[in-house]
Design a protein around this motif. Structure first.
Motif, PDB file in Angstrom:
ATOM      1  N   GLY A  53      65.923  32.804  10.940  1.00  0.00           N
ATOM      2  CA  GLY A  53      65.075  31.662  11.274  1.00  0.00           C
ATOM      3  C   GLY A  53      65.849  30.366  11.248  1.00  0.00           C
ATOM      4  O   GLY A  53      65.642  29.478  12.070  1.00  0.00           O
ATOM      5  N   GLY A  54      66.774  30.236  10.307  1.00  0.00           N
ATOM      6  CA  GLY A  54      67.597  29.034  10.214  1.00  0.00           C
ATOM      7  C   GLY A  54      68.515  28.889  11.410  1.00  0.00           C
ATOM      8  O   GLY A  54      68.717  27.787  11.921  1.00  0.00           O
ATOM      9  N   SER A  55      69.067  29.996  11.888  1.00  0.00           N
ATOM     10  CA  SER A  55      69.962  29.909  13.039  1.00  0.00           C
ATOM     11  C   SER A  55      69.180  29.525  14.297  1.00  0.00           C
ATOM     12  O   SER A  55      69.707  28.833  15.168  1.00  0.00           O
ATOM     13  N   GLU A  56      67.928  29.950  14.387  1.00  0.00           N
ATOM     14  CA  GLU A  56      67.079  29.552  15.518  1.00  0.00           C
ATOM     15  C   GLU A  56      66.834  28.046  15.468  1.00  0.00           C
ATOM     16  O   GLU A  56      66.900  27.361  16.497  1.00  0.00           O
ATOM     17  N   LYS A  57      66.576  27.521  14.287  1.00  0.00           N
ATOM     18  CA  LYS A  57      66.374  26.074  14.137  1.00  0.00           C
ATOM     19  C   LYS A  57      67.649  25.314  14.483  1.00  0.00           C
ATOM     20  O   LYS A  57      67.585  24.268  15.127  1.00  0.00           O
ATOM     21  N   ASP A  58      68.776  25.838  14.052  1.00  0.00           N
ATOM     22  CA  ASP A  58      70.052  25.190  14.386  1.00  0.00           C
ATOM     23  C   ASP A  58      70.258  25.150  15.896  1.00  0.00           C
ATOM     24  O   ASP A  58      70.750  24.153  16.436  1.00  0.00           O
ATOM     25  N   ARG A  59      69.894  26.225  16.579  1.00  0.00           N
ATOM     26  CA  ARG A  59      70.038  26.263  18.032  1.00  0.00           C
ATOM     27  C   ARG A  59      69.136  25.225  18.686  1.00  0.00           C
ATOM     28  O   ARG A  59      69.552  24.514  19.608  1.00  0.00           O
ATOM     29  N   ILE A  60      67.908  25.095  18.198  1.00  0.00           N
ATOM     30  CA  ILE A  60      66.976  24.110  18.754  1.00  0.00           C
ATOM     31  C   ILE A  60      67.511  22.696  18.539  1.00  0.00           C
ATOM     32  O   ILE A  60      67.480  21.859  19.448  1.00  0.00           O
ATOM     33  N   ILE A  61      68.002  22.423  17.334  1.00  0.00           N
ATOM     34  CA  ILE A  61      68.568  21.094  17.043  1.00  0.00           C
ATOM     35  C   ILE A  61      69.760  20.826  17.953  1.00  0.00           C
ATOM     36  O   ILE A  61      69.906  19.719  18.492  1.00  0.00           O
ATOM     37  N   GLN A  62      70.601  21.832  18.144  1.00  0.00           N
ATOM     38  CA  GLN A  62      71.757  21.672  19.030  1.00  0.00           C
ATOM     39  C   GLN A  62      71.305  21.372  20.456  1.00  0.00           C
ATOM     40  O   GLN A  62      71.885  20.516  21.128  1.00  0.00           O
ATOM     41  N   ASP A  63      70.248  22.057  20.922  1.00  0.00           N
ATOM     42  CA  ASP A  63      69.718  21.801  22.267  1.00  0.00           C
ATOM     43  C   ASP A  63      69.216  20.365  22.399  1.00  0.00           C
ATOM     44  O   ASP A  63      69.457  19.696  23.403  1.00  0.00           O
ATOM     45  N   ILE A  64      68.527  19.890  21.370  1.00  0.00           N
ATOM     46  CA  ILE A  64      67.997  18.520  21.403  1.00  0.00           C
ATOM     47  C   ILE A  64      69.146  17.513  21.425  1.00  0.00           C
ATOM     48  O   ILE A  64      69.163  16.576  22.222  1.00  0.00           O
ATOM     49  N   GLN A  65      70.121  17.723  20.542  1.00  0.00           N
ATOM     50  CA  GLN A  65      71.222  16.770  20.435  1.00  0.00           C
ATOM     51  C   GLN A  65      72.124  16.767  21.666  1.00  0.00           C
ATOM     52  O   GLN A  65      72.782  15.771  21.938  1.00  0.00           O
ATOM     53  N   SER A  66      72.139  17.849  22.391  1.00  0.00           N
ATOM     54  CA  SER A  66      72.982  17.877  23.584  1.00  0.00           C
ATOM     55  C   SER A  66      72.229  17.378  24.820  1.00  0.00           C
ATOM     56  O   SER A  66      72.822  17.255  25.887  1.00  0.00           O
ATOM     57  N   GLY A  67      70.949  17.045  24.662  1.00  0.00           N
ATOM     58  CA  GLY A  67      70.154  16.555  25.784  1.00  0.00           C
ATOM     59  C   GLY A  67      70.498  15.123  26.153  1.00  0.00           C
ATOM     60  O   GLY A  67      70.989  14.329  25.343  1.00  0.00           O
ATOM     61  N   LEU A  68      70.220  14.776  27.397  1.00  0.00           N
ATOM     62  CA  LEU A  68      70.535  13.446  27.918  1.00  0.00           C
ATOM     63  C   LEU A  68      69.755  12.356  27.180  1.00  0.00           C
ATOM     64  O   LEU A  68      70.319  11.321  26.813  1.00  0.00           O
TER      65      LEU A  68
END
Length: 115
Positions: A53-68
């Motif tokens: 579950g933590g790795s899924e959250k990390d992926r979501i945070i990474q997606d947000i931070q890499s967004g324009l």
């Protein structure tokens, strides 16, 4: 001779009882160890689920931070902090103006509620 045989038989019976008692204790300890192994297995499975579950959250945070949009906001904040450092009169004036505009925009939204 019979007294010796009787004494030996009595000692053998005592030893048998001691062996039986130790065998029962060993079985009880084995059962407790099995229960603890099951508890450890359950906790290990729970830890793995939490890690996944933590790795899924990390992926979501990474997606947000890499967004324009996020990158633009970060650049805007850096720009504002560069031009209007925290603790200066310019920053206080900026904060006053932005909070006033934000307050008016929320009041304006209340005048025209959406359906």
């Amino acid at each position: 001779l019979t007294e010796q045989a009787q004494a030996l038989t009595e000692r053998a019976s005592e030893k048998d009882r001691a062996i039986q008692s130790l065998t029962e204790q060993a079985q009880a300890l084995t059962e407790r160890a099995s229960e603890k192994d099951r508890a450890i297995q359950s906790l290990t499975e729970q830890a793995q689920a939490l890690t996944e579950g933590g790795s899924e959250k990390d992926r979501i945070i990474q997606d947000i931070q890499s967004g324009l949009a996020f990158r633009m906001i970060v650049k805007y904040r850096r720009f504002i902090n560069l031009l209007l450092p925290i603790g200066t009169k310019r920053r206080r004036l900026y904060t006053l103006i932005t909070s006033a505009v934000g307050g008016y925009s929320s009041k304006a939204r209340n005048l025209f509620p959406s359906k």
